[in-house]
Motif scaffolding. Sequence first.
Motif, mmCIF file in Angstrom:
data_model
loop_
_atom_site.group_PDB
_atom_site.id
_atom_site.type_symbol
_atom_site.label_atom_id
_atom_site.label_comp_id
_atom_site.label_asym_id
_atom_site.label_seq_id
_atom_site.Cartn_x
_atom_site.Cartn_y
_atom_site.Cartn_z
ATOM 1 N N TRP A 26 0.835 -1.195 0.000
ATOM 2 C CA TRP A 26 0.000 0.000 0.000
ATOM 3 C C TRP A 26 0.871 1.248 0.000
ATOM 4 O O TRP A 26 1.987 1.242 0.514
ATOM 5 N N HIS A 27 0.311 2.322 -0.551
ATOM 6 C CA HIS A 27 1.050 3.587 -0.602
ATOM 7 C C HIS A 27 0.320 4.668 0.191
ATOM 8 O O HIS A 27 -0.886 4.819 0.063
ATOM 9 N N MET A 28 1.087 5.387 0.990
ATOM 10 C CA MET A 28 0.524 6.399 1.888
ATOM 11 C C MET A 28 1.233 7.742 1.712
ATOM 12 O O MET A 28 2.272 7.989 2.312
ATOM 13 N N PRO A 29 0.690 8.604 0.864
ATOM 14 C CA PRO A 29 1.277 9.944 0.760
ATOM 15 C C PRO A 29 0.970 10.774 2.002
ATOM 16 O O PRO A 29 -0.134 10.704 2.542
ATOM 17 N N THR A 30 1.949 11.547 2.468
ATOM 18 C CA THR A 30 1.737 12.476 3.578
ATOM 19 C C THR A 30 2.248 13.858 3.143
ATOM 20 O O THR A 30 3.127 13.950 2.296
ATOM 21 N N GLU A 56 2.466 -9.079 5.718
ATOM 22 C CA GLU A 56 1.394 -9.254 4.710
ATOM 23 C C GLU A 56 0.851 -7.917 4.207
ATOM 24 O O GLU A 56 0.378 -7.835 3.090
ATOM 25 N N LEU A 57 0.873 -6.921 5.057
ATOM 26 C CA LEU A 57 0.449 -5.596 4.614
ATOM 27 C C LEU A 57 1.614 -4.628 4.833
ATOM 28 O O LEU A 57 1.993 -4.329 5.957
ATOM 29 N N ASP A 58 2.154 -4.191 3.703
ATOM 30 C CA ASP A 58 3.370 -3.392 3.718
ATOM 31 C C ASP A 58 3.041 -1.983 3.196
ATOM 32 O O ASP A 58 2.792 -1.812 2.005
ATOM 33 N N ILE A 59 3.017 -1.015 4.111
ATOM 34 C CA ILE A 59 2.645 0.353 3.728
ATOM 35 C C ILE A 59 3.899 1.212 3.554
ATOM 36 O O ILE A 59 4.712 1.321 4.457
ATOM 37 N N THR A 60 4.057 1.796 2.369
ATOM 38 C CA THR A 60 5.169 2.726 2.142
ATOM 39 C C THR A 60 4.672 4.151 2.377
ATOM 40 O O THR A 60 3.708 4.596 1.748
ATOM 41 N N LYS A 69 0.654 15.734 -4.382
ATOM 42 C CA LYS A 69 0.650 17.090 -3.817
ATOM 43 C C LYS A 69 -0.416 17.189 -2.740
ATOM 44 O O LYS A 69 -1.495 16.622 -2.883
ATOM 45 N N HIS A 70 -0.109 17.979 -1.710
ATOM 46 C CA HIS A 70 -1.006 18.022 -0.544
ATOM 47 C C HIS A 70 -2.490 18.223 -0.890
ATOM 48 O O HIS A 70 -3.331 17.420 -0.485
ATOM 49 N N PRO A 71 -2.840 19.264 -1.666
ATOM 50 C CA PRO A 71 -4.271 19.487 -1.915
ATOM 51 C C PRO A 71 -4.933 18.344 -2.678
ATOM 52 O O PRO A 71 -6.153 18.227 -2.691
ATOM 53 N N GLU A 72 -4.130 17.479 -3.302
ATOM 54 C CA GLU A 72 -4.708 16.382 -4.093
ATOM 55 C C GLU A 72 -4.797 15.060 -3.336
ATOM 56 O O GLU A 72 -5.328 14.069 -3.848
ATOM 57 N N ILE A 73 -4.276 15.031 -2.100
ATOM 58 C CA ILE A 73 -4.271 13.768 -1.351
ATOM 59 C C ILE A 73 -5.688 13.223 -1.067
ATOM 60 O O ILE A 73 -5.944 12.040 -1.314
ATOM 61 N N PRO A 74 -6.646 14.072 -0.620
ATOM 62 C CA PRO A 74 -7.975 13.510 -0.358
ATOM 63 C C PRO A 74 -8.576 12.822 -1.597
ATOM 64 O O PRO A 74 -9.129 11.727 -1.501
ATOM 65 N N ARG A 75 -8.413 13.460 -2.734
ATOM 66 C CA ARG A 75 -8.955 12.890 -3.971
ATOM 67 C C ARG A 75 -8.256 11.593 -4.364
ATOM 68 O O ARG A 75 -8.886 10.648 -4.835
ATOM 69 N N ALA A 76 -6.936 11.553 -4.136
ATOM 70 C CA ALA A 76 -6.174 10.343 -4.473
ATOM 71 C C ALA A 76 -6.657 9.154 -3.639
ATOM 72 O O ALA A 76 -6.747 8.023 -4.138
ATOM 73 N N VAL A 77 -6.999 9.414 -2.373
ATOM 74 C CA VAL A 77 -7.486 8.331 -1.503
ATOM 75 C C VAL A 77 -8.912 7.952 -1.897
ATOM 76 O O VAL A 77 -9.263 6.788 -2.029
ATOM 77 N N LYS A 78 -9.723 8.966 -2.116
ATOM 78 C CA LYS A 78 -11.131 8.772 -2.465
ATOM 79 C C LYS A 78 -11.279 7.922 -3.738
ATOM 80 O O LYS A 78 -12.102 7.018 -3.809
ATOM 81 N N GLY A 85 -3.872 7.880 3.047
ATOM 82 C CA GLY A 85 -3.068 9.095 2.998
ATOM 83 C C GLY A 85 -3.368 9.998 4.175
ATOM 84 O O GLY A 85 -4.324 9.781 4.914
ATOM 85 N N GLU A 86 -2.501 11.002 4.306
ATOM 86 C CA GLU A 86 -2.653 11.945 5.408
ATOM 87 C C GLU A 86 -2.928 13.335 4.844
ATOM 88 O O GLU A 86 -2.375 13.707 3.811
ATOM 89 N N VAL A 87 -3.759 14.085 5.549
ATOM 90 C CA VAL A 87 -4.092 15.426 5.061
ATOM 91 C C VAL A 87 -4.361 16.360 6.239
ATOM 92 O O VAL A 87 -4.794 15.918 7.312
ATOM 93 N N PHE A 88 -4.066 17.631 6.055
ATOM 94 C CA PHE A 88 -4.381 18.663 7.040
ATOM 95 C C PHE A 88 -5.887 18.914 6.940
ATOM 96 O O PHE A 88 -6.386 19.263 5.862
ATOM 97 N N ILE A 89 -6.610 18.716 8.042
ATOM 98 C CA ILE A 89 -8.077 18.770 7.979
ATOM 99 C C ILE A 89 -8.578 20.098 7.394
ATOM 100 O O ILE A 89 -9.504 20.122 6.580
#
Length: 322
Positions: A26-30, A56-60, A69-78, A85-89
């Motif tokens: 799995w990939h986790m942008p922050t 078994e579950l390997d998160i990078t 890019k930060h503003p695009e993280i919510p959409r990338a997860v959605k 991913g992580e995002v500033f609320i």
Amino acid sequence: MKMKKLASAMLLLGTLATSAVQADKWHMPTPYADANLPTQIAREFAEEIKANTAGELDITVHSGASLVKHPEIPRAVKTGQVQLGEVFIGIMGNTHPVFKHDNIPFLATTFDDAEKLWAAARPEVEKQLDKDGMTLLYTVAWPAQSLYTKAPVNRLEDLSGLKMRAYSPSTSRLADLMHTTPTTVQVPDIPQAFSTGIIDAMITSPSTGVNGQAWDYLEHFTDVRAWIPKNVVVVNKRAFKRLDDKTRQIILDAAAKAESEGWKRVRVTAAEDTKTLAENGIQVAEPSAELMAELQTIGDIMIDEWKAESPDDVGAILSSYR
Ligand code: PCA
């Protein structure tokens, strides 16, 4: 007919074989760099899951907005482009008003109050994220947000006409109400924005000031402690549902641990980083009563505007917090 059956049997076998042998990657942008507490917590979270699932579950973790890019993280997860991913609320403030609970001046200014505000906001935030195809895992708070300037600030008038950094819709509004000009600047660009005159002032944590070596381009830190914002870690709903119960539970346990570690460690970081600012020559000052009164008036205006945006959702947060 026979061939078809054989083919589907093989396909099934193939699927089983892959899921048994291959670890899920799995990939986790922050959004923020490695030196920040939320990123450290994200890495620990990923390690914990890897250890407890025996790999078994390997998160990078891709820190510093290096993958998305930060503003695009919510959409990338959605959309499932990444699994989590992580995002500033606060940057989701224009998506739905519940996300604005995070950047309202003087609603919650101590860590204890911020924890209470989060307990009140969490069900509403969870509901909204769920509608957007995301499941909430955990939050990490930042230290309280205070004022950085080149000259001392005793009253709001001292800031009048300056260019103020904004990092969310709410902080843009705040800058307007302070009679300053909001300018959106991402964290890595802060030093250059100050040295080239794109911004003259900012409101952020002592940690972000320390990370960006604020002493290189400004002199004053007025500790107004106006709000305590948070990052949130979310997982794509479908990706999460596809996991078996045991793995899901491992993730939820790691998330609960990350959240309690965050609340514990941010208190330490806040104190240490404020000290570091002073040690490097920044004038760390308590705000004047006049400045605080003026800022609190703005806070009240922002609470009213926020309530007006979505009386039911925001009302639910406010009444359960108060
Ligand atoms: N640092 C981040 C978010 C809040 C904080 O303290 C920033 O300034 O963008």
